[in-house]
Write a protein that holds these residues in place. Sequence first.
Motif, PDB file in Angstrom:
ATOM      1  N   THR A  65       0.844  -1.192   0.000  1.00 35.15           N
ATOM      2  CA  THR A  65       0.000   0.000   0.000  1.00 35.15           C
ATOM      3  C   THR A  65       0.878   1.241   0.000  1.00 35.15           C
ATOM      4  O   THR A  65       1.847   1.330   0.749  1.00 35.15           O
ATOM      5  CB  THR A  65      -0.909   0.016   1.242  1.00 35.15           C
ATOM      6  OG1 THR A  65      -1.706  -1.165   1.227  1.00 35.15           O
ATOM      7  CG2 THR A  65      -1.826   1.212   1.227  1.00 35.15           C
ATOM      8  N   TYR A  66       0.521   2.193  -0.849  1.00 37.15           N
ATOM      9  CA  TYR A  66       1.249   3.448  -0.962  1.00 37.15           C
ATOM     10  C   TYR A  66       0.339   4.590  -0.526  1.00 37.15           C
ATOM     11  O   TYR A  66      -0.824   4.631  -0.886  1.00 37.15           O
ATOM     12  CB  TYR A  66       1.723   3.668  -2.402  1.00 37.15           C
ATOM     13  CG  TYR A  66       2.560   2.526  -2.910  1.00 37.15           C
ATOM     14  CD1 TYR A  66       3.833   2.300  -2.395  1.00 37.15           C
ATOM     15  CD2 TYR A  66       2.078   1.665  -3.878  1.00 37.15           C
ATOM     16  CE1 TYR A  66       4.596   1.244  -2.834  1.00 37.15           C
ATOM     17  CE2 TYR A  66       2.848   0.596  -4.333  1.00 37.15           C
ATOM     18  CZ  TYR A  66       4.104   0.396  -3.811  1.00 37.15           C
ATOM     19  OH  TYR A  66       4.869  -0.653  -4.238  1.00 37.15           O
ATOM     20  N   THR A  67       0.894   5.525   0.232  1.00 35.22           N
ATOM     21  CA  THR A  67       0.091   6.643   0.726  1.00 35.22           C
ATOM     22  C   THR A  67       0.154   7.817  -0.239  1.00 35.22           C
ATOM     23  O   THR A  67       1.191   8.087  -0.853  1.00 35.22           O
ATOM     24  CB  THR A  67       0.562   7.095   2.114  1.00 35.22           C
ATOM     25  OG1 THR A  67       1.954   7.392   2.053  1.00 35.22           O
ATOM     26  CG2 THR A  67       0.297   6.026   3.155  1.00 35.22           C
ATOM     27  N   SER A 100       3.252   3.027  -9.254  1.00 32.91           N
ATOM     28  CA  SER A 100       3.221   1.808  -8.444  1.00 32.91           C
ATOM     29  C   SER A 100       4.390   0.892  -8.798  1.00 32.91           C
ATOM     30  O   SER A 100       5.059   0.355  -7.907  1.00 32.91           O
ATOM     31  CB  SER A 100       1.892   1.080  -8.642  1.00 32.91           C
ATOM     32  OG  SER A 100       1.895  -0.149  -7.970  1.00 32.91           O
ATOM     33  N   GLN A 157      -9.138   6.134  -5.567  1.00 36.68           N
ATOM     34  CA  GLN A 157      -9.567   4.934  -4.839  1.00 36.68           C
ATOM     35  C   GLN A 157     -10.113   3.873  -5.784  1.00 36.68           C
ATOM     36  O   GLN A 157      -9.905   2.692  -5.574  1.00 36.68           O
ATOM     37  CB  GLN A 157     -10.599   5.308  -3.784  1.00 36.68           C
ATOM     38  CG  GLN A 157      -9.997   6.123  -2.654  1.00 36.68           C
ATOM     39  CD  GLN A 157     -11.036   6.713  -1.718  1.00 36.68           C
ATOM     40  OE1 GLN A 157     -12.188   6.910  -2.073  1.00 36.68           O
ATOM     41  NE2 GLN A 157     -10.606   7.026  -0.495  1.00 36.68           N
ATOM     42  N   ASP A 190      -4.052  -0.126  -4.280  1.00 36.00           N
ATOM     43  CA  ASP A 190      -2.755  -0.038  -3.612  1.00 36.00           C
ATOM     44  C   ASP A 190      -2.444   1.382  -3.144  1.00 36.00           C
ATOM     45  O   ASP A 190      -1.525   1.592  -2.359  1.00 36.00           O
ATOM     46  CB  ASP A 190      -1.634  -0.509  -4.535  1.00 36.00           C
ATOM     47  CG  ASP A 190      -1.670  -2.014  -4.757  1.00 36.00           C
ATOM     48  OD1 ASP A 190      -2.319  -2.716  -3.958  1.00 36.00           O
ATOM     49  OD2 ASP A 190      -1.054  -2.480  -5.733  1.00 36.00           O
ATOM     50  N   LEU A 204      -3.583   4.549  -1.059  1.00 33.13           N
ATOM     51  CA  LEU A 204      -4.462   4.965   0.022  1.00 33.13           C
ATOM     52  C   LEU A 204      -4.342   6.483   0.178  1.00 33.13           C
ATOM     53  O   LEU A 204      -3.243   6.999   0.429  1.00 33.13           O
ATOM     54  CB  LEU A 204      -4.053   4.290   1.325  1.00 33.13           C
ATOM     55  CG  LEU A 204      -4.714   4.794   2.602  1.00 33.13           C
ATOM     56  CD1 LEU A 204      -6.192   4.412   2.607  1.00 33.13           C
ATOM     57  CD2 LEU A 204      -4.016   4.238   3.817  1.00 33.13           C
TER      58      LEU A 204
END
Length: 182
Positions: A2-4, A121, A23, A28, A30
């Motif tokens: 997960t990437y912020t 990503s 979203q 992946d 967030l």
Amino acid sequence: MTYTVIVAEDEELLLTNLVQKIQKADPDFLVAGTAQTGDQALALVEKLSPDLVITDIRMPKINGLELIAMTREIHKNMKFVVISGYKEFEYAHQALQYGVEDYLLKPVNEEELNRVLKKISDELTVQWRLEREHQILKETISQSRHIIKRDFLKNIIETEEPEEVDDRVEFQGEIYRGMDIK
């Protein structure tokens, strides 16, 4: 993985729409925070250290390009995507000089956003793997260093007829001395 993400957009409707698109586009990513001014975005970046910042160019207080410039000084690996309602070459040129990942025009096209998020990503995954491999390598070297020291000193002590050995053995600044008493 997960990437912020932090999204900075001064128009509330566009901000909400963009968050929903992110979203929907890639689970992946967030969205960890949103901001409607550049100074709010900068505070979020300092607090959350996100992987990605998506920012409008024209915002109150601190514009998107200034936000990128200030953030680059602290977080060199952070990714940026600039969004703008302006097709002006000068904005795009300046954004590229700051090393942004992409420059998207408003309203943000879902397919373009998906393409950009996929590319980011992939880059973040490679970056994470390299950092992880580097950490594992450092740990292995540290462990090996202790084993080499132990075995070297053990060999000196246990050898009956030691070869001519310098009375000083150094391991990066550490000095060991041994005496063979017969």
